[in-house]
Design a protein around this motif. Structure first.
Motif, mmCIF file in Angstrom:
data_model
loop_
_atom_site.group_PDB
_atom_site.id
_atom_site.type_symbol
_atom_site.label_atom_id
_atom_site.label_comp_id
_atom_site.label_asym_id
_atom_site.label_seq_id
_atom_site.Cartn_x
_atom_site.Cartn_y
_atom_site.Cartn_z
ATOM 1 N N GLU A 32 0.829 -1.203 0.000
ATOM 2 C CA GLU A 32 0.000 0.000 0.000
ATOM 3 C C GLU A 32 0.864 1.253 0.000
ATOM 4 O O GLU A 32 0.463 2.300 0.498
ATOM 5 N N ILE A 33 2.070 1.144 -0.572
ATOM 6 C CA ILE A 33 2.945 2.315 -0.700
ATOM 7 C C ILE A 33 2.321 3.249 -1.724
ATOM 8 O O ILE A 33 2.027 2.851 -2.853
ATOM 9 N N PHE A 91 12.325 2.490 -0.054
ATOM 10 C CA PHE A 91 12.593 3.262 1.160
ATOM 11 C C PHE A 91 13.526 2.527 2.111
ATOM 12 O O PHE A 91 13.828 3.016 3.189
ATOM 13 N N GLY A 92 13.945 1.323 1.753
ATOM 14 C CA GLY A 92 14.868 0.558 2.587
ATOM 15 C C GLY A 92 14.336 -0.827 2.891
ATOM 16 O O GLY A 92 13.607 -1.419 2.118
ATOM 17 N N THR A 93 14.680 -1.319 4.082
ATOM 18 C CA THR A 93 14.266 -2.633 4.541
ATOM 19 C C THR A 93 13.737 -2.498 5.966
ATOM 20 O O THR A 93 13.781 -1.423 6.550
ATOM 21 N N LYS A 124 3.701 0.337 3.770
ATOM 22 C CA LYS A 124 3.271 1.698 3.465
ATOM 23 C C LYS A 124 4.514 2.546 3.302
ATOM 24 O O LYS A 124 5.625 2.107 3.569
ATOM 25 N N ARG A 125 4.315 3.771 2.876
ATOM 26 C CA ARG A 125 5.447 4.648 2.599
ATOM 27 C C ARG A 125 6.327 4.875 3.838
ATOM 28 O O ARG A 125 7.538 4.944 3.744
ATOM 29 N N ASN A 126 5.714 4.944 5.011
ATOM 30 C CA ASN A 126 6.487 5.252 6.218
ATOM 31 C C ASN A 126 6.917 4.016 7.013
ATOM 32 O O ASN A 126 7.561 4.139 8.042
ATOM 33 N N GLY A 127 6.548 2.801 6.562
ATOM 34 C CA GLY A 127 6.994 1.625 7.298
ATOM 35 C C GLY A 127 6.212 0.371 6.973
ATOM 36 O O GLY A 127 5.412 0.338 6.032
ATOM 37 N N LYS A 148 5.269 -1.945 12.792
ATOM 38 C CA LYS A 148 6.239 -2.903 13.311
ATOM 39 C C LYS A 148 7.665 -2.478 13.003
ATOM 40 O O LYS A 148 8.584 -2.852 13.713
ATOM 41 N N SER A 149 7.867 -1.719 11.913
ATOM 42 C CA SER A 149 9.206 -1.271 11.564
ATOM 43 C C SER A 149 9.121 -0.101 10.593
ATOM 44 O O SER A 149 8.393 -0.176 9.606
ATOM 45 N N LYS A 150 9.861 0.949 10.900
ATOM 46 C CA LYS A 150 10.052 1.991 9.889
ATOM 47 C C LYS A 150 11.091 1.470 8.914
ATOM 48 O O LYS A 150 11.909 0.623 9.259
ATOM 49 N N TRP A 151 11.052 1.946 7.706
ATOM 50 C CA TRP A 151 12.057 1.532 6.717
ATOM 51 C C TRP A 151 13.415 2.072 7.142
ATOM 52 O O TRP A 151 13.520 3.212 7.576
#
Length: 155
Positions: A32-33, A91-93, A124-127, A148-151
């Motif tokens: 859902e990014i 955005f990362g992992t 999502k975009r923020n995590g 559960k985790s930010k990127w």
């Protein structure tokens, strides 16, 4: 006759103690990014596996999801169904390189929500979120997203 009766009793008791699988487990991963102008950045790369199956790498575009259904074992000491995944986005992992996304151990099933046999994870975009299933006052399913985790960037 006594020996036959003892054997029959042993078989009945053993059958009653054997673990019985639950109806079915369901794992859903959703991308859902949104709000990203570069399409490549909004894709989600996913690799999932269990002790029995390797589901391999997959790419989810925005608004896509993947669903896996499987039989679970949830009787001590045979609690063994567990799926782990790795996630990569533009955005990362996730903070943890490997995330347990479904497990019948340690009350994890309750953490997924009502019923406990389905787990939904959402990028999502923020995590990265676990979508908990709850019931409203009228008994209808509702969803609460728990971060559960930010990127993060790892090298």
């Amino acid at each position: 006759m006594g020996r036959s009766l003892s054997w029959f009793f042993f078989v009945v008791v053993a059958a009653a103690l054997l673990p019985a699988p639950t109806i079915a487990g369901r794992l859903e991963l959703r991308n859902e990014i949104s709000g990203v102008t570069i399409a490549r950045k909004a894709k989600l790369a996913v690799r999932c596996w269990s002790n029995e199956d390797d589901l391999g790498w997959d790419i989810l575009k925005p608004k896509q999801s993947r669903i896996w259904k499987f039989t679970t074992m949830n009787m001590w000491p045979f609690q063994k169904t567990e799926f782990r995944c790795q996630f990569r986005s533009g955005f990362g992992t996730t903070n943890e390189d490997v995330v347990t996304v479904f497990s019948v151990k340690d009350g994890f099933r309750e953490a997924c929500g009502v019923g406990g046999d389905e787990c939904i994870w959402v990028a999502k975009r923020n995590g990265f979120y676990r979508r908990k299933i709850v019931k409203d006052g009228n008994g209808r399913k509702e969803f609460v997203d728990i971060l559960k985790s930010k990127w993060v960037w790892k090298w």
